[in-house]
Design an enzyme around this catalytic site. Structure first.
Site, PDB file in Angstrom:
ATOM      1  N   LEU A   4       0.845  -1.200   0.000  1.00  0.00           N
ATOM      2  CA  LEU A   4       0.000   0.000   0.000  1.00  0.00           C
ATOM      3  C   LEU A   4       0.885   1.257   0.000  1.00  0.00           C
ATOM      4  O   LEU A   4       2.092   1.169   0.177  1.00  0.00           O
ATOM      5  CB  LEU A   4      -0.910  -0.018   1.230  1.00  0.00           C
ATOM      6  CG  LEU A   4      -1.945  -1.145   1.255  1.00  0.00           C
ATOM      7  CD1 LEU A   4      -2.560  -1.297   2.640  1.00  0.00           C
ATOM      8  CD2 LEU A   4      -3.044  -0.890   0.211  1.00  0.00           C
ATOM      9  N   THR A  45       2.426   5.820  -5.125  1.00  0.00           N
ATOM     10  CA  THR A  45       3.700   6.385  -5.591  1.00  0.00           C
ATOM     11  C   THR A  45       4.456   7.000  -4.420  1.00  0.00           C
ATOM     12  O   THR A  45       5.658   6.785  -4.259  1.00  0.00           O
ATOM     13  CB  THR A  45       3.428   7.466  -6.662  1.00  0.00           C
ATOM     14  OG1 THR A  45       2.732   6.862  -7.749  1.00  0.00           O
ATOM     15  CG2 THR A  45       4.710   8.093  -7.163  1.00  0.00           C
ATOM     16  N   GLY A  51      14.312  19.391 -16.667  1.00  0.00           N
ATOM     17  CA  GLY A  51      13.224  20.004 -15.903  1.00  0.00           C
ATOM     18  C   GLY A  51      13.672  20.414 -14.513  1.00  0.00           C
ATOM     19  O   GLY A  51      14.027  19.569 -13.700  1.00  0.00           O
ATOM     20  N   VAL A 107      14.595  20.565 -24.546  1.00  0.00           N
ATOM     21  CA  VAL A 107      15.243  19.300 -24.895  1.00  0.00           C
ATOM     22  C   VAL A 107      14.561  18.725 -26.138  1.00  0.00           C
ATOM     23  O   VAL A 107      13.340  18.647 -26.211  1.00  0.00           O
ATOM     24  CB  VAL A 107      15.186  18.322 -23.696  1.00  0.00           C
ATOM     25  CG1 VAL A 107      15.572  16.922 -24.135  1.00  0.00           C
ATOM     26  CG2 VAL A 107      16.100  18.811 -22.587  1.00  0.00           C
ATOM     27  N   ARG A 125       4.075  15.372 -14.294  1.00  0.00           N
ATOM     28  CA  ARG A 125       3.360  14.108 -14.221  1.00  0.00           C
ATOM     29  C   ARG A 125       1.987  14.259 -14.857  1.00  0.00           C
ATOM     30  O   ARG A 125       1.470  15.363 -14.992  1.00  0.00           O
ATOM     31  CB  ARG A 125       3.225  13.652 -12.759  1.00  0.00           C
ATOM     32  CG  ARG A 125       4.569  13.353 -12.108  1.00  0.00           C
ATOM     33  CD  ARG A 125       4.427  12.917 -10.664  1.00  0.00           C
ATOM     34  NE  ARG A 125       3.714  11.674 -10.490  1.00  0.00           N
ATOM     35  CZ  ARG A 125       4.273  10.467 -10.613  1.00  0.00           C
ATOM     36  NH1 ARG A 125       5.550  10.340 -10.910  1.00  0.00           N
ATOM     37  NH2 ARG A 125       3.550   9.376 -10.443  1.00  0.00           N
ATOM     38  N   ASP A 131      -4.256  13.252  -7.597  1.00  0.00           N
ATOM     39  CA  ASP A 131      -3.559  13.645  -8.832  1.00  0.00           C
ATOM     40  C   ASP A 131      -4.399  13.461 -10.091  1.00  0.00           C
ATOM     41  O   ASP A 131      -4.064  14.028 -11.128  1.00  0.00           O
ATOM     42  CB  ASP A 131      -2.277  12.808  -9.001  1.00  0.00           C
ATOM     43  CG  ASP A 131      -1.145  13.288  -8.108  1.00  0.00           C
ATOM     44  OD1 ASP A 131      -1.381  14.166  -7.248  1.00  0.00           O
ATOM     45  OD2 ASP A 131      -0.010  12.781  -8.275  1.00  0.00           O
ATOM     46  N   HIS A 185      13.399  30.817  22.138  1.00  0.00           N
ATOM     47  CA  HIS A 185      14.738  31.177  21.689  1.00  0.00           C
ATOM     48  C   HIS A 185      15.727  30.131  22.205  1.00  0.00           C
ATOM     49  O   HIS A 185      15.633  29.745  23.379  1.00  0.00           O
ATOM     50  CB  HIS A 185      15.121  32.551  22.254  1.00  0.00           C
ATOM     51  CG  HIS A 185      16.525  32.945  21.930  1.00  0.00           C
ATOM     52  ND1 HIS A 185      16.899  33.364  20.675  1.00  0.00           N
ATOM     53  CD2 HIS A 185      17.655  32.949  22.694  1.00  0.00           C
ATOM     54  CE1 HIS A 185      18.200  33.631  20.681  1.00  0.00           C
ATOM     55  NE2 HIS A 185      18.678  33.385  21.891  1.00  0.00           N
TER      56      HIS A 185
HETATM   57  P1  NAI Z   1       7.304  20.038 -12.256  1.00  0.00           P
HETATM   58  O1  NAI Z   1       6.035  20.369 -12.948  1.00  0.00           O
HETATM   59  O2  NAI Z   1       7.529  20.460 -10.855  1.00  0.00           O
HETATM   60  O3  NAI Z   1       8.549  20.621 -13.108  1.00  0.00           O
HETATM   61  C1  NAI Z   1       8.763  20.254 -14.446  1.00  0.00           C
HETATM   62  C2  NAI Z   1       9.738  21.222 -15.079  1.00  0.00           C
HETATM   63  O4  NAI Z   1      10.123  20.706 -16.357  1.00  0.00           O
HETATM   64  C3  NAI Z   1       9.159  22.603 -15.310  1.00  0.00           C
HETATM   65  O5  NAI Z   1      10.041  23.546 -14.741  1.00  0.00           O
HETATM   66  C4  NAI Z   1       9.074  22.696 -16.846  1.00  0.00           C
HETATM   67  O6  NAI Z   1       9.259  24.018 -17.316  1.00  0.00           O
HETATM   68  C5  NAI Z   1      10.228  21.787 -17.282  1.00  0.00           C
HETATM   69  N1  NAI Z   1      10.127  21.251 -18.664  1.00  0.00           N
HETATM   70  C6  NAI Z   1       9.028  20.774 -19.274  1.00  0.00           C
HETATM   71  N2  NAI Z   1       9.332  20.363 -20.529  1.00  0.00           N
HETATM   72  C7  NAI Z   1      10.677  20.562 -20.716  1.00  0.00           C
HETATM   73  C8  NAI Z   1      11.612  20.350 -21.805  1.00  0.00           C
HETATM   74  N3  NAI Z   1      11.232  19.809 -22.965  1.00  0.00           N
HETATM   75  N4  NAI Z   1      12.907  20.691 -21.644  1.00  0.00           N
HETATM   76  C9  NAI Z   1      13.308  21.238 -20.466  1.00  0.00           C
HETATM   77  N5  NAI Z   1      12.482  21.468 -19.406  1.00  0.00           N
HETATM   78  C10 NAI Z   1      11.182  21.142 -19.516  1.00  0.00           C
HETATM   79  O7  NAI Z   1       7.456  18.449 -12.429  1.00  0.00           O
HETATM   80  P2  NAI Z   1       8.272  17.352 -11.628  1.00  0.00           P
HETATM   81  O8  NAI Z   1       9.469  17.935 -10.958  1.00  0.00           O
HETATM   82  O9  NAI Z   1       8.460  16.257 -12.612  1.00  0.00           O
HETATM   83  O10 NAI Z   1       7.269  16.897 -10.491  1.00  0.00           O
HETATM   84  C11 NAI Z   1       6.013  16.305 -10.832  1.00  0.00           C
HETATM   85  C12 NAI Z   1       4.995  16.526  -9.754  1.00  0.00           C
HETATM   86  O11 NAI Z   1       5.346  15.831  -8.584  1.00  0.00           O
HETATM   87  C13 NAI Z   1       4.855  17.987  -9.404  1.00  0.00           C
HETATM   88  O12 NAI Z   1       3.497  18.326  -9.398  1.00  0.00           O
HETATM   89  C14 NAI Z   1       5.447  18.073  -8.018  1.00  0.00           C
HETATM   90  O13 NAI Z   1       4.804  19.060  -7.236  1.00  0.00           O
HETATM   91  C15 NAI Z   1       5.241  16.673  -7.465  1.00  0.00           C
HETATM   92  N6  NAI Z   1       6.287  16.369  -6.489  1.00  0.00           N
HETATM   93  C16 NAI Z   1       6.292  17.017  -5.293  1.00  0.00           C
HETATM   94  C17 NAI Z   1       7.310  16.797  -4.394  1.00  0.00           C
HETATM   95  C18 NAI Z   1       7.300  17.551  -3.116  1.00  0.00           C
HETATM   96  O14 NAI Z   1       6.267  18.070  -2.733  1.00  0.00           O
HETATM   97  N7  NAI Z   1       8.429  17.678  -2.432  1.00  0.00           N
HETATM   98  C19 NAI Z   1       8.401  15.877  -4.665  1.00  0.00           C
HETATM   99  C20 NAI Z   1       8.316  15.290  -5.954  1.00  0.00           C
HETATM  100  C21 NAI Z   1       7.285  15.528  -6.815  1.00  0.00           C
END
Ligand code: NAI
Length: 462
Positions: free
Chosen positions: A38, A41, A176, A233, A269, A309, A441
């Site tokens: 369970l 992701t 990214g 990219v 995602r 999600d 503090h």
């Molecule tokens: P993200 O949406 O945070 O960032 C993706 C980045 O990739 C963006 O800055 C975008 O401009 C860039 N990008 C898109 N196409 C591209 C290209 N062709 N070439 C270069 N750059 C490009 O997505 P990420 O980091 O994959 O995370 C996915 C989801 O998972 C997010 O919604 C995130 O909030 C969540 N997540 C949250 C975490 C946390 O709360 N600590 C940890 C891991 C994931």
């Protein structure tokens, strides 16, 4: 065949929380999960294992950077990658087994297998069809694909493969500069890899407060990150286990490439709803593949709900959890509600980055008058003692009423500090309310109080 009040499809943070809360509210509930464990992701291949790797590599960084400064001398520890992997797996196992225990404790039935909905009121798992008065879809998301980039989860990986690379790469290209890219980039940077981040926008973390982004990029660059910003990219070629990442600069169309031992594709995602049978049921979908719901999380088909999600909004475990709680309340005849204005976001790098509510950029766009109170961790004794005086707390308030509208923190324990501001915002507090609250503090939290003071007559230690 068994009958339930509610069947939740998906055992991630949205689904398992929803199932447990349904049980707490007296409903007969089952949760369908096809993985061996369970937790979805988040627990299996997301938040939890990445935090284990961030923790171990943070300690390694401390040894290298700060131990000598504190008079701790001696041999440098070396990295045993397979032991680090085993530690990570132990953390995951402890947490996933914990959810299994909670299911037993709360009498939630785990229907093992992948579920589909042959018709409203019915859920098929394997060859069995079960009845449910209500169904909650909480099937989460998967890594979005990028044209020209084939993921093999060995050399070219998503966040899942990045958690268990065969060996520590000498060089890593991250595509990214979002949350995943910067967290996993930090792990491998601290393990000694050369890390280059290629980002489409001309700044990292699009959508984040501008001051935070500037400070954070500076800190990461100091840590050795390299950034190629404003670059799209075009593709990744893999030859003999080595990758070449080809990209094109947005401003002049110039093309270039970088070689690397591993490539992390972290460009967002997308909702995962495959195999549920939603099309045949006539469940209305949104253009980006999310399930359309009303204000009560109900889809266009009566008795079928969706959370997390796979519906619009931030793709965050805690947002899904809150929706799971809310939908359980609604199904029990109560008033479930999620305050989307107060959902914090945290990046678990060192320093941590945390945010809640409005950014200055958002307020400017709305034309709303605001004031900013900012306090640097350089003025916080505790932060200085632990070599984490980079960064700041920034509180944004309504100019007229002093009501807190947002907060942005970059610094030690930012992910924990943000929550006193979240509670304050839930209560409609002003910065003065925070400023008048005694803070122990020496704690990092004094920086939050000082930022609140800075919204009024001024911080003391700045
Ligand atoms: P993200 O949406 O945070 O960032 C993706 C980045 O990739 C963006 O800055 C975008 O401009 C860039 N990008 C898109 N196409 C591209 C290209 N062709 N070439 C270069 N750059 C490009 O997505 P990420 O980091 O994959 O995370 C996915 C989801 O998972 C997010 O919604 C995130 O909030 C969540 N997540 C949250 C975490 C946390 O709360 N600590 C940890 C891991 C994931």
């Amino acid at each position: 065949m068994a009958s339930f009040d509610v069947i939740v499809i998906g055992g991630g943070p949205g689904g398992y929380v929803c199932a447990i809360h349904c049980a707490q509210l007296g409903l007969k509930v089952a949760c369908v999960e096809g993985r061996e464990t369970l937790g979805g992701t988040c627990l299996n291949v997301g938040c939890i294992p990445s935090k284990a790797l961030l923790n171990s590599t943070h300690h390694l960084h401390e040894v290298h950077e700060n131990f000598e400064k504190m008079g701790l001398m001696g041999a440098n520890p070396t990295v045993d990658w397979s032991k680090m992997q085993a530690y990570k797996q132990d953390v995951v196992d402890g947490n996933t087994k914990g959810i299994e225990f909670l299911f037993k404790k709360n009498k939630v039935t785990w229907l093992k297998g992948w579920g589909s909905i042959p018709e409203a009121g019915k859920v098929k798992v394997g060859d069995e069809v079960h009845e449910a008065k209500n169904i909650v879809i909480s099937t989460g998301s998967v890594a979005a694909s990028l044209p020209g980039v084939e993921v093999d989860e060995k050399v070219v990986v998503t966040s899942t493969g990045a958690l268990s690379l065969d060996k520590i790469p000498d060089s890593l290209v991250v595509i990214g500069a979002g949350v995943i890219g910067l967290e996993m980039g930090s792990v491998y940077k601290r393990l000694g890899a050369k890390v280059t981040v290629v980002e489409f926008q001309d700044k990292i973390l699009p959508g984040t407060d501008g001051d935070t982004v500037k400070a954070f990029q500076k800190i990461l660059t100091k840590q050795g990150f390299e950034f190629v910003l404003g670059a799209a990219v075009q593709g990744v070629d893999v030859t003999d286990g080595k990758a070449t990442v080809r990209y094109k600069m947005n401003k002049d169309g110039k093309e270039a490439s970088i070689e690397a031992d591993a490539v992390l594709v972290s460009t967002g995602r997308q909702p995962f709803t495959e195999g549920l049978g939603l099309e045949a049921l006539g469940v209305e979908m949104l253009p980006r593949g999310q399930i359309k719901t009303d204000d009560h999380f109900q889809t266009s088909v009566k008795g079928i709900y969706a959370i997390g999600d796979c519906i619009p909004g931030a793709m965050l475990a805690h947002k899904a959890e809150d929706e799971g709680m809310a939908v359980a309340e609604i199904l029990a005849g109560k008033h479930g509600h999620v305050n989307y204005g107060v959902i914090p976001g945290v990046i678990y790098t060192t320093p941590e980055v945390a945010a809640v509510g409005y950014t200055e950029e958002m307020l400017k766009e709305e034309g709303r008058a605001y004031k900013v109170g900012k306090f640097p961790f350089m003025g916080n004794a505790r932060a200085k003692a632990v070599f984490q005086a980079d960064g700041f707390v920034k509180i944004i308030v309504d100019k007229e009423t002093d009501r807190i509208l947002g907060c942005h923190i970059i610094g030690p324990a930012a992910g924990d500090l943000i929550h006193e501001v979240c509670v304050a915002m839930e209560f409609g507090a002003s910065a003065q309310d925070l400023a008048l609250t005694c803070h122990a503090h020496p704690t990092f939290s004094e920086a939050v109080r000082e930022a609140a003071l800075a919204c009024g007559d001024g911080a003391i230690h700045a």
